[in-house]
Design a protein around this motif. Structure first.
Motif, PDB file in Angstrom:
ATOM      1  N   LEU A  44       0.717  -1.247  -0.231  1.00 34.40           N
ATOM      2  CA  LEU A  44      -0.155  -0.036   0.045  1.00 34.40           C
ATOM      3  C   LEU A  44       0.795   1.165   0.153  1.00 34.40           C
ATOM      4  N   THR A  45       1.989   1.234   0.723  1.00 39.16           N
ATOM      5  CA  THR A  45       2.911   2.194   0.826  1.00 39.16           C
ATOM      6  C   THR A  45       3.461   2.600  -0.523  1.00 39.16           C
ATOM      7  N   GLU A  46       3.934   1.488  -1.326  1.00 37.46           N
ATOM      8  CA  GLU A  46       4.674   1.824  -2.566  1.00 37.46           C
ATOM      9  C   GLU A  46       3.680   1.965  -3.798  1.00 37.46           C
ATOM     10  N   LEU A  47       2.303   1.759  -3.511  1.00 39.41           N
ATOM     11  CA  LEU A  47       1.451   2.066  -4.758  1.00 39.41           C
ATOM     12  C   LEU A  47       0.732   3.234  -4.526  1.00 39.41           C
ATOM     13  N   LYS A  48       0.908   4.158  -3.176  1.00 38.04           N
ATOM     14  CA  LYS A  48       0.454   5.350  -2.890  1.00 38.04           C
ATOM     15  C   LYS A  48       0.374   6.554  -4.290  1.00 38.04           C
ATOM     16  N   PRO A  49       2.010   6.747  -4.683  1.00 35.59           N
ATOM     17  CA  PRO A  49       2.173   7.643  -5.598  1.00 35.59           C
ATOM     18  C   PRO A  49       1.258   7.346  -6.851  1.00 35.59           C
ATOM     19  N   PHE A  50       0.875   5.950  -7.258  1.00 37.83           N
ATOM     20  CA  PHE A  50       0.210   5.731  -8.230  1.00 37.83           C
ATOM     21  C   PHE A  50      -1.335   6.247  -8.027  1.00 37.83           C
ATOM     22  N   TYR A  51      -1.686   6.176  -6.846  1.00 41.62           N
ATOM     23  CA  TYR A  51      -3.134   6.230  -6.618  1.00 41.62           C
ATOM     24  C   TYR A  51      -3.229   7.823  -6.531  1.00 41.62           C
ATOM     25  N   GLU A  52      -2.117   8.452  -6.174  1.00 40.22           N
ATOM     26  CA  GLU A  52      -2.185  10.028  -6.088  1.00 40.22           C
ATOM     27  C   GLU A  52      -2.226  10.617  -7.489  1.00 40.22           C
ATOM     28  N   ARG A  53      -1.608  10.147  -8.350  1.00 43.33           N
ATOM     29  CA  ARG A  53      -1.725  10.666  -9.831  1.00 43.33           C
ATOM     30  C   ARG A  53      -2.885  10.013 -10.591  1.00 43.33           C
ATOM     31  N   GLN A  54      -3.876   9.433  -9.952  1.00 48.11           N
ATOM     32  CA  GLN A  54      -4.962   9.198 -10.422  1.00 48.11           C
ATOM     33  C   GLN A  54      -4.925   8.250 -11.501  1.00 48.11           C
ATOM     34  N   ASP A  55      -4.039   7.129 -11.458  1.00 46.53           N
ATOM     35  CA  ASP A  55      -3.838   6.025 -12.346  1.00 46.53           C
ATOM     36  C   ASP A  55      -4.559   4.925 -11.896  1.00 46.53           C
ATOM     37  N   LEU A  56      -5.750   4.632 -12.764  1.00 44.80           N
ATOM     38  CA  LEU A  56      -7.036   3.948 -12.553  1.00 44.80           C
ATOM     39  C   LEU A  56      -6.217   2.482 -11.893  1.00 44.80           C
ATOM     40  N   GLU A  57      -5.298   1.970 -12.388  1.00 45.89           N
ATOM     41  CA  GLU A  57      -4.670   0.450 -12.190  1.00 45.89           C
ATOM     42  C   GLU A  57      -3.995   0.797 -10.815  1.00 45.89           C
ATOM     43  N   GLY A  58      -3.275   1.761 -10.532  1.00 48.73           N
ATOM     44  CA  GLY A  58      -2.917   2.074  -9.216  1.00 48.73           C
ATOM     45  C   GLY A  58      -3.913   2.109  -8.201  1.00 48.73           C
ATOM     46  N   ARG A  59      -5.031   2.774  -8.605  1.00 44.38           N
ATOM     47  CA  ARG A  59      -6.133   3.145  -7.478  1.00 44.38           C
ATOM     48  C   ARG A  59      -6.786   1.490  -7.277  1.00 44.38           C
ATOM     49  N   PHE A  60      -6.787   0.748  -8.401  1.00 44.72           N
ATOM     50  CA  PHE A  60      -7.407  -0.726  -8.224  1.00 44.72           C
ATOM     51  C   PHE A  60      -6.424  -1.519  -7.129  1.00 44.72           C
ATOM     52  N   GLY A  61      -5.187  -1.265  -7.517  1.00 42.07           N
ATOM     53  CA  GLY A  61      -4.415  -1.918  -6.489  1.00 42.07           C
ATOM     54  C   GLY A  61      -4.519  -1.595  -5.090  1.00 42.07           C
ATOM     55  N   VAL A  62      -4.503  -0.175  -4.901  1.00 41.44           N
ATOM     56  CA  VAL A  62      -4.717   0.315  -3.586  1.00 41.44           C
ATOM     57  C   VAL A  62      -6.022  -0.308  -2.904  1.00 41.44           C
ATOM     58  N   GLY A  63      -7.153  -0.096  -3.770  1.00 43.98           N
ATOM     59  CA  GLY A  63      -8.461  -0.833  -3.168  1.00 43.98           C
ATOM     60  C   GLY A  63      -8.318  -2.299  -3.203  1.00 43.98           C
ATOM     61  N   LEU A  64      -7.611  -3.035  -3.860  1.00 46.15           N
ATOM     62  CA  LEU A  64      -7.454  -4.324  -3.639  1.00 46.15           C
ATOM     63  C   LEU A  64      -6.868  -4.764  -2.407  1.00 46.15           C
ATOM     64  N   LEU A  65      -5.632  -4.195  -2.084  1.00 47.15           N
ATOM     65  CA  LEU A  65      -4.705  -4.413  -1.180  1.00 47.15           C
ATOM     66  C   LEU A  65      -5.425  -3.834   0.152  1.00 47.15           C
TER      67      LEU A  65
END
Length: 425
Positions: A44-65
Protein backbone atom coordinates in the motif's frame (compact mmCIF):
# COMPACT_ATOMS: atom_id res chain seq x y z
CA UNK A 1 -19.72 -13.70 14.03
CA UNK A 2 -18.86 -17.10 12.58
CA UNK A 3 -20.85 -16.32 9.49
CA UNK A 4 -19.02 -13.02 9.18
CA UNK A 5 -15.63 -14.71 9.41
CA UNK A 6 -16.67 -17.35 6.90
CA UNK A 7 -17.94 -14.78 4.55
CA UNK A 8 -14.66 -12.80 4.90
CA UNK A 9 -12.60 -15.86 3.87
CA UNK A 10 -14.79 -16.64 0.93
CA UNK A 11 -14.54 -13.05 -0.33
CA UNK A 12 -10.76 -13.14 0.16
CA UNK A 13 -10.55 -16.01 -2.35
CA UNK A 14 -11.36 -13.47 -5.08
CA UNK A 15 -8.43 -11.12 -4.39
CA UNK A 16 -6.55 -9.92 -7.45
CA UNK A 17 -3.89 -7.58 -8.69
CA UNK A 18 -3.41 -5.24 -11.53
CA UNK A 19 -1.24 -5.33 -14.64
CA UNK A 20 -1.58 -3.07 -17.70
CA UNK A 21 0.56 -0.98 -20.11
CA UNK A 22 3.09 1.74 -19.37
CA UNK A 23 2.97 2.95 -15.75
CA UNK A 24 0.29 0.37 -14.97
CA UNK A 25 2.84 -2.39 -15.52
CA UNK A 26 4.89 -0.99 -12.67
CA UNK A 27 1.87 -0.67 -10.39
CA UNK A 28 0.76 -4.18 -11.33
CA UNK A 29 4.18 -5.63 -10.65
CA UNK A 30 4.25 -3.98 -7.24
CA UNK A 31 0.80 -5.27 -6.37
CA UNK A 32 1.66 -8.76 -7.60
CA UNK A 33 4.90 -8.83 -5.62
CA UNK A 34 3.24 -7.91 -2.35
CA UNK A 35 0.22 -10.14 -2.91
CA UNK A 36 2.39 -13.18 -3.45
CA UNK A 37 4.78 -12.30 -0.62
CA UNK A 38 2.03 -11.39 1.83
CA UNK A 39 3.44 -7.90 2.55
CA UNK A 40 0.24 -5.95 2.06
CA UNK A 41 1.08 -2.90 4.22
CA UNK A 42 4.32 -2.31 2.36
CA UNK A 43 2.50 -2.70 -0.93
CA UNK A 44 0.00 0.00 0.00
CA UNK A 45 2.85 2.38 0.77
CA UNK A 46 4.57 1.71 -2.55
CA UNK A 47 1.34 2.02 -4.55
CA UNK A 48 0.37 5.36 -2.97
CA UNK A 49 2.10 7.49 -5.67
CA UNK A 50 0.12 5.70 -8.40
CA UNK A 51 -3.08 6.39 -6.52
CA UNK A 52 -2.24 10.05 -6.06
CA UNK A 53 -1.64 10.63 -9.76
CA UNK A 54 -5.06 9.11 -10.48
CA UNK A 55 -3.74 6.07 -12.29
CA UNK A 56 -6.77 3.79 -12.47
CA UNK A 57 -4.80 0.57 -12.17
CA UNK A 58 -2.84 1.99 -9.25
CA UNK A 59 -6.11 2.92 -7.57
CA UNK A 60 -7.37 -0.59 -8.17
CA UNK A 61 -4.24 -1.95 -6.58
CA UNK A 62 -4.76 0.25 -3.53
CA UNK A 63 -8.39 -0.82 -3.27
CA UNK A 64 -7.49 -4.46 -3.67
CA UNK A 65 -4.71 -4.38 -1.09
CA UNK A 66 -6.95 -2.39 1.27
CA UNK A 67 -9.57 -5.11 0.95
CA UNK A 68 -7.03 -7.81 1.71
CA UNK A 69 -5.64 -5.77 4.58
CA UNK A 70 -9.14 -5.66 6.04
CA UNK A 71 -9.26 -9.45 5.83
CA UNK A 72 -5.85 -9.62 7.48
CA UNK A 73 -6.77 -7.25 10.29
CA UNK A 74 -9.90 -9.27 11.05
CA UNK A 75 -8.05 -12.60 10.97
CA UNK A 76 -5.22 -11.18 13.06
CA UNK A 77 -7.68 -9.92 15.64
CA UNK A 78 -9.16 -13.39 15.94
CA UNK A 79 -5.70 -14.96 16.12
CA UNK A 80 -4.46 -12.47 18.70
CA UNK A 81 -7.11 -13.62 21.16
CA UNK A 82 -6.91 -17.33 20.38
CA UNK A 83 -9.93 -17.88 18.16
CA UNK A 84 -10.69 -21.57 17.77
CA UNK A 85 -13.35 -23.54 15.97
CA UNK A 86 -16.05 -24.05 18.59
CA UNK A 87 -16.23 -27.51 20.10
CA UNK A 88 -19.99 -27.72 19.92
CA UNK A 89 -20.24 -31.35 20.91
CA UNK A 90 -22.36 -34.01 19.19
CA UNK A 91 -25.63 -32.20 19.83
CA UNK A 92 -24.56 -28.97 18.13
CA UNK A 93 -22.90 -30.59 15.12
CA UNK A 94 -19.36 -30.69 13.77
CA UNK A 95 -17.00 -27.83 14.62
CA UNK A 96 -16.72 -25.09 12.05
CA UNK A 97 -13.33 -24.95 10.30
CA UNK A 98 -11.89 -21.44 10.41
CA UNK A 99 -8.71 -20.32 8.62
CA UNK A 100 -6.95 -18.94 11.68
CA UNK A 101 -3.81 -20.63 13.05
CA UNK A 102 -3.71 -21.80 16.64
CA UNK A 103 -2.24 -19.11 18.87
CA UNK A 104 -0.15 -20.74 21.63
CA UNK A 105 -0.24 -17.60 23.76
CA UNK A 106 -3.49 -15.67 23.23
CA UNK A 107 -4.12 -12.26 24.73
CA UNK A 108 -7.14 -11.59 26.97
CA UNK A 109 -10.26 -10.39 25.16
CA UNK A 110 -13.14 -8.25 26.35
CA UNK A 111 -16.26 -6.82 24.77
CA UNK A 112 -14.73 -3.46 23.87
CA UNK A 113 -11.73 -5.10 22.19
CA UNK A 114 -14.01 -7.27 20.10
CA UNK A 115 -16.03 -4.24 19.02
CA UNK A 116 -12.76 -2.58 18.00
CA UNK A 117 -11.98 -5.56 15.74
CA UNK A 118 -15.36 -5.13 14.05
CA UNK A 119 -14.93 -1.36 13.71
CA UNK A 120 -11.56 -1.80 12.02
CA UNK A 121 -13.18 -4.17 9.54
CA UNK A 122 -15.80 -1.53 8.71
CA UNK A 123 -13.15 1.17 8.23
CA UNK A 124 -10.98 -1.07 6.04
CA UNK A 125 -13.89 -2.16 3.86
CA UNK A 126 -15.05 1.42 3.30
CA UNK A 127 -11.53 2.51 2.34
CA UNK A 128 -11.32 -0.40 -0.10
CA UNK A 129 -14.73 0.45 -1.56
CA UNK A 130 -13.76 4.05 -2.30
CA UNK A 131 -10.57 3.09 -4.15
CA UNK A 132 -12.18 0.20 -6.02
CA UNK A 133 -15.05 2.35 -7.26
CA UNK A 134 -12.68 4.91 -8.75
CA UNK A 135 -10.94 2.04 -10.55
CA UNK A 136 -14.31 0.72 -11.72
CA UNK A 137 -15.37 3.92 -13.47
CA UNK A 138 -13.55 3.20 -16.73
CA UNK A 139 -10.57 1.36 -18.15
CA UNK A 140 -10.04 -1.67 -20.37
CA UNK A 141 -7.64 -3.86 -18.43
CA UNK A 142 -7.37 -7.59 -17.78
CA UNK A 143 -5.26 -8.84 -14.90
CA UNK A 144 -4.29 -12.54 -14.87
CA UNK A 145 -3.71 -13.58 -11.25
CA UNK A 146 -2.98 -16.96 -9.69
CA UNK A 147 -5.24 -16.48 -6.68
CA UNK A 148 -4.08 -19.64 -4.88
CA UNK A 149 -0.61 -18.08 -4.62
CA UNK A 150 -1.87 -14.98 -2.79
CA UNK A 151 -0.71 -14.93 0.83
CA UNK A 152 -2.63 -13.45 3.74
CA UNK A 153 -0.79 -12.68 6.98
CA UNK A 154 -3.21 -14.47 9.31
CA UNK A 155 -1.05 -14.46 12.44
CA UNK A 156 0.17 -10.85 12.24
CA UNK A 157 3.90 -11.58 12.10
CA UNK A 158 4.39 -9.04 9.31
CA UNK A 159 4.61 -11.39 6.35
CA UNK A 160 2.46 -14.09 4.85
CA UNK A 161 4.13 -17.49 4.92
CA UNK A 162 3.68 -20.25 2.39
CA UNK A 163 1.28 -21.93 4.83
CA UNK A 164 -0.83 -18.74 4.70
CA UNK A 165 -1.34 -18.83 0.94
CA UNK A 166 -4.95 -19.16 -0.12
CA UNK A 167 -4.18 -22.53 -1.67
CA UNK A 168 -2.69 -23.97 1.50
CA UNK A 169 -5.41 -22.45 3.68
CA UNK A 170 -8.01 -24.21 1.55
CA UNK A 171 -6.08 -27.46 1.80
CA UNK A 172 -5.96 -27.10 5.58
CA UNK A 173 -9.69 -26.40 5.75
CA UNK A 174 -11.04 -28.96 3.32
CA UNK A 175 -8.17 -31.41 2.82
CA UNK A 176 -5.82 -31.81 -0.10
CA UNK A 177 -6.27 -34.48 -2.69
CA UNK A 178 -4.18 -37.54 -1.95
CA UNK A 179 -2.30 -39.76 -4.37
CA UNK A 180 -2.68 -43.54 -3.83
CA UNK A 181 0.58 -45.29 -3.00
CA UNK A 182 2.08 -47.81 -5.43
CA UNK A 183 0.93 -51.39 -5.09
CA UNK A 184 4.43 -52.63 -5.89
CA UNK A 185 7.01 -51.53 -3.25
CA UNK A 186 9.63 -51.36 -5.99
CA UNK A 187 7.51 -49.25 -8.35
CA UNK A 188 8.24 -45.54 -8.74
CA UNK A 189 6.16 -43.15 -6.71
CA UNK A 190 3.07 -41.91 -8.54
CA UNK A 191 3.13 -38.42 -10.00
CA UNK A 192 1.23 -35.94 -7.83
CA UNK A 193 -1.83 -34.44 -9.51
CA UNK A 194 -1.30 -31.19 -11.36
CA UNK A 195 -2.65 -28.28 -9.30
CA UNK A 196 -5.66 -26.64 -10.93
CA UNK A 197 -5.06 -23.45 -12.85
CA UNK A 198 -6.21 -20.76 -10.43
CA UNK A 199 -5.57 -17.87 -12.80
CA UNK A 200 -8.42 -15.41 -13.13
CA UNK A 201 -8.44 -12.46 -15.50
CA UNK A 202 -9.65 -9.62 -13.32
CA UNK A 203 -11.02 -6.46 -14.93
CA UNK A 204 -13.01 -3.29 -14.29
CA UNK A 205 -16.21 -5.21 -13.61
CA UNK A 206 -14.43 -7.18 -10.90
CA UNK A 207 -13.41 -3.93 -9.19
CA UNK A 208 -17.13 -3.11 -8.86
CA UNK A 209 -17.87 -6.69 -7.76
CA UNK A 210 -15.26 -6.53 -5.00
CA UNK A 211 -16.51 -3.09 -3.92
CA UNK A 212 -19.93 -4.67 -3.47
CA UNK A 213 -18.46 -7.43 -1.34
CA UNK A 214 -16.74 -4.86 0.85
CA UNK A 215 -20.21 -3.62 1.74
CA UNK A 216 -21.52 -7.13 2.38
CA UNK A 217 -18.87 -7.45 5.07
CA UNK A 218 -19.21 -3.92 6.41
CA UNK A 219 -23.00 -4.27 6.70
CA UNK A 220 -22.71 -7.35 8.90
CA UNK A 221 -20.16 -5.73 11.19
CA UNK A 222 -22.20 -2.51 11.37
CA UNK A 223 -25.32 -4.46 12.32
CA UNK A 224 -23.56 -5.92 15.34
CA UNK A 225 -21.99 -2.59 16.27
CA UNK A 226 -25.38 -0.87 16.21
CA UNK A 227 -26.39 -3.02 19.20
CA UNK A 228 -25.26 -3.76 22.72
CA UNK A 229 -24.55 -7.50 22.61
CA UNK A 230 -22.35 -7.57 25.71
CA UNK A 231 -24.46 -10.18 27.53
CA UNK A 232 -24.15 -12.59 24.59
CA UNK A 233 -20.42 -11.96 24.44
CA UNK A 234 -19.82 -12.52 28.16
CA UNK A 235 -21.88 -15.69 28.40
CA UNK A 236 -21.07 -17.55 25.16
CA UNK A 237 -17.94 -16.26 23.42
CA UNK A 238 -15.72 -18.63 25.40
CA UNK A 239 -16.82 -21.12 22.75
CA UNK A 240 -15.00 -19.05 20.13
CA UNK A 241 -12.11 -17.80 22.28
CA UNK A 242 -11.53 -20.64 24.76
CA UNK A 243 -8.35 -19.19 26.36
CA UNK A 244 -9.00 -15.44 26.25
CA UNK A 245 -10.01 -15.07 29.89
CA UNK A 246 -13.78 -14.85 29.37
CA UNK A 247 -16.06 -15.46 32.38
CA UNK A 248 -17.15 -19.02 31.52
CA UNK A 249 -13.76 -20.16 30.24
CA UNK A 250 -13.07 -22.56 33.10
CA UNK A 251 -16.53 -24.17 33.02
CA UNK A 252 -16.76 -25.73 29.56
CA UNK A 253 -15.41 -29.07 30.77
CA UNK A 254 -17.43 -29.57 33.92
CA UNK A 255 -17.95 -33.12 35.10
CA UNK A 256 -21.59 -32.71 36.07
CA UNK A 257 -24.34 -34.23 33.95
CA UNK A 258 -27.74 -32.70 33.33
CA UNK A 259 -29.29 -34.85 30.58
CA UNK A 260 -26.76 -36.67 28.39
CA UNK A 261 -23.06 -36.36 29.12
CA UNK A 262 -20.85 -33.49 30.33
CA UNK A 263 -19.67 -32.45 26.87
CA UNK A 264 -23.12 -32.44 25.30
CA UNK A 265 -24.77 -30.83 28.30
CA UNK A 266 -22.24 -28.00 28.33
CA UNK A 267 -22.85 -27.38 24.62
CA UNK A 268 -26.60 -27.37 25.16
CA UNK A 269 -26.28 -24.98 28.10
CA UNK A 270 -24.21 -22.53 26.07
CA UNK A 271 -26.64 -22.76 23.14
CA UNK A 272 -29.53 -21.95 25.48
CA UNK A 273 -27.57 -19.03 26.92
CA UNK A 274 -27.00 -17.73 23.41
CA UNK A 275 -30.70 -17.91 22.58
CA UNK A 276 -31.55 -16.21 25.87
CA UNK A 277 -29.21 -13.32 25.08
CA UNK A 278 -30.29 -12.71 21.48
CA UNK A 279 -31.94 -9.59 22.84
CA UNK A 280 -29.82 -6.59 21.92
CA UNK A 281 -30.71 -2.96 22.64
CA UNK A 282 -30.02 -0.60 19.73
CA UNK A 283 -27.35 1.80 20.98
CA UNK A 284 -26.53 3.51 17.66
CA UNK A 285 -29.67 4.19 15.63
CA UNK A 286 -27.74 5.97 12.88
CA UNK A 287 -25.52 2.95 12.40
CA UNK A 288 -28.55 0.66 12.11
CA UNK A 289 -29.97 2.97 9.43
CA UNK A 290 -26.60 2.79 7.69
CA UNK A 291 -26.97 -1.00 7.41
CA UNK A 292 -30.06 -0.40 5.28
CA UNK A 293 -28.10 2.09 3.16
CA UNK A 294 -25.33 -0.46 2.68
CA UNK A 295 -27.85 -3.05 1.45
CA UNK A 296 -29.07 -0.52 -1.12
CA UNK A 297 -25.47 0.13 -2.18
CA UNK A 298 -24.95 -3.61 -2.64
CA UNK A 299 -27.92 -4.00 -5.00
CA UNK A 300 -26.88 -0.87 -6.90
CA UNK A 301 -23.32 -2.11 -7.32
CA UNK A 302 -24.57 -5.48 -8.51
CA UNK A 303 -26.42 -3.72 -11.31
CA UNK A 304 -23.34 -1.67 -12.19
CA UNK A 305 -21.26 -4.83 -12.16
CA UNK A 306 -23.54 -6.52 -14.67
CA UNK A 307 -23.62 -3.44 -16.88
CA UNK A 308 -19.82 -3.59 -17.05
CA UNK A 309 -19.82 -7.36 -17.64
CA UNK A 310 -22.33 -7.17 -20.48
CA UNK A 311 -20.29 -4.42 -22.14
CA UNK A 312 -17.13 -6.55 -22.31
CA UNK A 313 -15.92 -7.79 -25.70
CA UNK A 314 -13.05 -10.04 -24.54
CA UNK A 315 -13.09 -13.52 -23.03
CA UNK A 316 -10.13 -13.90 -20.69
CA UNK A 317 -10.67 -16.30 -17.77
CA UNK A 318 -13.63 -14.39 -16.40
CA UNK A 319 -14.52 -14.65 -12.73
CA UNK A 320 -18.12 -13.79 -13.58
CA UNK A 321 -18.74 -14.27 -17.32
CA UNK A 322 -21.42 -12.73 -19.49
CA UNK A 323 -23.59 -15.05 -21.59
CA UNK A 324 -21.12 -14.43 -24.44
CA UNK A 325 -18.06 -15.41 -22.36
CA UNK A 326 -16.84 -18.82 -21.25
CA UNK A 327 -15.63 -18.20 -17.69
CA UNK A 328 -12.74 -19.89 -15.91
CA UNK A 329 -14.20 -23.40 -16.07
CA UNK A 330 -16.44 -25.15 -18.61
CA UNK A 331 -19.29 -25.18 -16.08
CA UNK A 332 -18.98 -21.47 -15.28
CA UNK A 333 -21.40 -20.31 -17.95
CA UNK A 334 -24.21 -17.81 -17.53
CA UNK A 335 -27.32 -17.56 -19.69
CA UNK A 336 -29.35 -14.52 -20.71
CA UNK A 337 -32.25 -15.92 -18.70
CA UNK A 338 -30.09 -16.05 -15.56
CA UNK A 339 -28.99 -12.45 -15.97
CA UNK A 340 -32.59 -11.31 -16.46
CA UNK A 341 -33.73 -13.33 -13.44
CA UNK A 342 -30.98 -11.83 -11.29
CA UNK A 343 -31.97 -8.30 -12.32
CA UNK A 344 -35.56 -9.09 -11.40
CA UNK A 345 -34.35 -10.41 -8.03
CA UNK A 346 -32.50 -7.13 -7.41
CA UNK A 347 -35.68 -5.22 -8.21
CA UNK A 348 -37.61 -7.31 -5.68
CA UNK A 349 -34.90 -6.81 -3.06
CA UNK A 350 -35.06 -3.05 -3.54
CA UNK A 351 -38.84 -3.08 -3.12
CA UNK A 352 -38.33 -4.82 0.23
CA UNK A 353 -35.54 -2.47 1.31
CA UNK A 354 -37.68 0.54 0.37
CA UNK A 355 -40.65 -0.74 2.37
CA UNK A 356 -42.82 -1.11 -0.75
CA UNK A 357 -42.88 -4.89 -0.47
CA UNK A 358 -43.35 -6.38 3.01
CA UNK A 359 -41.87 -9.52 4.48
CA UNK A 360 -44.29 -12.27 5.49
CA UNK A 361 -44.66 -13.22 9.15
CA UNK A 362 -46.10 -16.61 9.99
CA UNK A 363 -48.35 -15.21 12.70
CA UNK A 364 -49.91 -12.18 11.00
CA UNK A 365 -51.91 -11.33 7.91
CA UNK A 366 -50.11 -8.01 7.71
CA UNK A 367 -46.56 -7.77 6.47
CA UNK A 368 -43.32 -6.84 8.25
CA UNK A 369 -41.78 -3.55 7.09
CA UNK A 370 -38.03 -4.16 7.01
CA UNK A 371 -37.27 -0.53 6.21
CA UNK A 372 -39.20 0.64 9.26
CA UNK A 373 -37.29 -1.82 11.41
CA UNK A 374 -33.89 -0.50 10.31
CA UNK A 375 -35.02 3.09 10.70
CA UNK A 376 -36.78 2.94 14.06
CA UNK A 377 -36.06 -0.26 16.00
CA UNK A 378 -35.07 0.21 19.63
CA UNK A 379 -33.91 -3.36 20.11
CA UNK A 380 -33.43 -6.62 18.22
CA UNK A 381 -34.83 -9.59 20.10
CA UNK A 382 -34.76 -12.50 17.69
CA UNK A 383 -37.04 -14.74 19.74
CA UNK A 384 -39.67 -12.04 20.23
CA UNK A 385 -39.52 -11.04 16.58
CA UNK A 386 -40.11 -14.64 15.49
CA UNK A 387 -42.84 -15.30 18.04
CA UNK A 388 -44.55 -12.04 17.11
CA UNK A 389 -44.72 -9.47 19.91
CA UNK A 390 -41.71 -7.40 18.83
CA UNK A 391 -42.89 -7.46 15.23
CA UNK A 392 -46.07 -5.50 16.09
CA UNK A 393 -44.57 -1.99 15.62
CA UNK A 394 -43.41 -2.89 12.11
CA UNK A 395 -46.60 -4.48 10.74
CA UNK A 396 -48.56 -2.71 8.05
CA UNK A 397 -50.97 -3.33 5.22
CA UNK A 398 -49.59 -3.73 1.74
CA UNK A 399 -48.22 -6.25 -0.73
CA UNK A 400 -46.33 -9.10 0.95
CA UNK A 401 -43.42 -10.95 -0.59
CA UNK A 402 -44.07 -14.56 -1.50
CA UNK A 403 -42.66 -17.27 -3.69
CA UNK A 404 -44.34 -15.48 -6.57
CA UNK A 405 -42.19 -12.41 -5.88
CA UNK A 406 -39.13 -14.50 -6.75
CA UNK A 407 -40.85 -16.69 -9.33
CA UNK A 408 -38.46 -15.80 -12.15
CA UNK A 409 -35.39 -16.48 -10.01
CA UNK A 410 -36.84 -19.74 -8.68
CA UNK A 411 -37.72 -20.88 -12.19
CA UNK A 412 -34.23 -20.17 -13.53
CA UNK A 413 -31.97 -20.97 -10.57
CA UNK A 414 -34.10 -23.39 -8.57
CA UNK A 415 -32.45 -24.69 -5.40
CA UNK A 416 -29.13 -23.16 -6.51
CA UNK A 417 -30.33 -19.57 -6.04
CA UNK A 418 -28.33 -18.99 -2.84
CA UNK A 419 -25.13 -20.20 -4.47
CA UNK A 420 -25.66 -17.98 -7.49
CA UNK A 421 -26.46 -15.03 -5.21
CA UNK A 422 -23.11 -15.46 -3.47
CA UNK A 423 -21.35 -15.65 -6.85
CA UNK A 424 -23.28 -12.80 -8.47
CA UNK A 425 -23.13 -10.54 -5.41
Amino acid sequence: MLKLATVVLCAALSVSLLSSPVLADEAGDLARKHLYEGTIGQGLTELKPFYERQDLEGRFGVGLLSFIQGVEHFAQGLYRHGFASPDAGPIMGAPLAMPVPVNPNPEPLDYDKFRAILQLLVDDMDAARDALLTAGETGDYVVPVEVLKVRIDLDGDGKGSDAESIGNVLNAMFGAATVPGPTDPGAPAPTPPTPPDSTIGFDRADAIWLAGYSQVLAAQADFLLAHDFRALFDTTFHRLFPRAGLPMQDYTRSTGTLMLDPESDNAIADALAAIHHLNWPVTDADRLKRVLSRFKIITGLSRRNWEAILAETDDNRELLPSPKQSGITPDARITDAQVQAWMATLDTADLILDGNLLLPHWRFQKGFDLKAYFESAKKTDLVMLITGYDALPFLKDGPIASAESFAEANAVFGDALIGYAFWFN
